[in-house]
Design a protein around this motif. Sequence first.
Motif, mmCIF file in Angstrom:
data_model
loop_
_atom_site.group_PDB
_atom_site.id
_atom_site.type_symbol
_atom_site.label_atom_id
_atom_site.label_comp_id
_atom_site.label_asym_id
_atom_site.label_seq_id
_atom_site.Cartn_x
_atom_site.Cartn_y
_atom_site.Cartn_z
ATOM 1 N N UNK A 89 0.357 -6.529 -7.757
ATOM 2 C CA UNK A 89 -0.823 -6.431 -6.892
ATOM 3 C C UNK A 89 -0.416 -6.186 -5.448
ATOM 4 N N UNK A 90 -1.206 -5.376 -4.766
ATOM 5 C CA UNK A 90 -1.097 -5.206 -3.316
ATOM 6 C C UNK A 90 -2.358 -5.827 -2.742
ATOM 7 N N UNK A 91 -2.197 -6.813 -1.865
ATOM 8 C CA UNK A 91 -3.338 -7.614 -1.439
ATOM 9 C C UNK A 91 -3.696 -7.405 0.026
ATOM 10 N N UNK A 92 -4.886 -7.879 0.388
ATOM 11 C CA UNK A 92 -5.302 -7.855 1.790
ATOM 12 C C UNK A 92 -4.488 -8.839 2.622
ATOM 13 N N UNK A 93 -3.737 -9.720 1.989
ATOM 14 C CA UNK A 93 -2.845 -10.636 2.681
ATOM 15 C C UNK A 93 -1.532 -9.962 3.081
ATOM 16 N N UNK A 94 -1.466 -8.638 2.861
ATOM 17 C CA UNK A 94 -0.305 -7.814 3.211
ATOM 18 C C UNK A 94 0.963 -8.251 2.491
ATOM 19 N N UNK B 268 -7.255 -5.263 -3.033
ATOM 20 C CA UNK B 268 -8.044 -5.571 -1.845
ATOM 21 C C UNK B 268 -8.764 -4.341 -1.325
ATOM 22 N N UNK B 269 -9.094 -4.372 -0.042
ATOM 23 C CA UNK B 269 -9.803 -3.241 0.570
ATOM 24 C C UNK B 269 -8.952 -2.533 1.613
ATOM 25 N N UNK B 270 -7.824 -3.120 1.996
ATOM 26 C CA UNK B 270 -6.914 -2.519 2.976
ATOM 27 C C UNK B 270 -6.026 -1.504 2.264
ATOM 28 N N UNK C 153 -1.467 7.086 0.827
ATOM 29 C CA UNK C 153 -2.177 5.814 0.971
ATOM 30 C C UNK C 153 -2.915 5.492 -0.327
ATOM 31 N N UNK C 154 -2.844 4.252 -0.744
ATOM 32 C CA UNK C 154 -3.523 3.792 -1.960
ATOM 33 C C UNK C 154 -4.694 2.923 -1.522
ATOM 34 N N UNK C 155 -5.895 3.440 -1.674
ATOM 35 C CA UNK C 155 -7.098 2.721 -1.239
ATOM 36 C C UNK C 155 -7.401 1.561 -2.184
ATOM 37 N N UNK C 156 -8.267 0.653 -1.738
ATOM 38 C CA UNK C 156 -8.676 -0.481 -2.553
ATOM 39 C C UNK C 156 -9.188 -0.037 -3.910
#
Length: 187
Positions: A35-40, A61-63, A100-103
């Motif tokens: 997972x790639x999260x909004x928590x960076x 996430x959404x970032x 870039x990989x969007x949410x």
Amino acid sequence: MSRRGFLGATAGTVASSYAAGKAEARAQGNQRTIDMTDGLVFDPEETTVAPGTTVVWENVGSVGHSVTAYEDEIPDEAQYFASGGFDSEEAARSAYPDGDIAGGETYQHTLEVEGTYGYFCIPHETAGMVAELTVSADAGGGDGDGGAVPDIPESARVVGIVTMAAMVSVVLLAYFFLKYGGDYGLE
């Protein structure tokens, strides 16, 4: 239907369900999701997989994020990988935000060569969004869970539960008859 016919049909259904479940697990066993999260962060940050495993990076996430290998931190024989299909770290960095990989989107790459792979997210590298993959034949199934319990088909679970209930019933019945049954002291 006779009892033997019913049991034979049930066993056949369980066996075919088990075989289908095993084939599905085998197909899923060669895939690992990170997972790639909004928590960076990449979650998990360190992962071990077997050679031939397809790693899927999923933006939960959404970032927006990227997946970019450090060229000097992958095995020499390994194919370079970066979201956006770039063939070098420099090309990926200079072309960002391409790749870039969007949410809700994913990027995947199959790792064949054993060794350690360092990778990062271009816009969040300075925030510490870096991770490491180890490809090793000792990893086993490729799910990276280190001995996770395999999924059991629902029909096999039902048969197991019914069998256990029957065995417990027999033990309880035997206890009852041993404790209260037998000699009634006829006078």
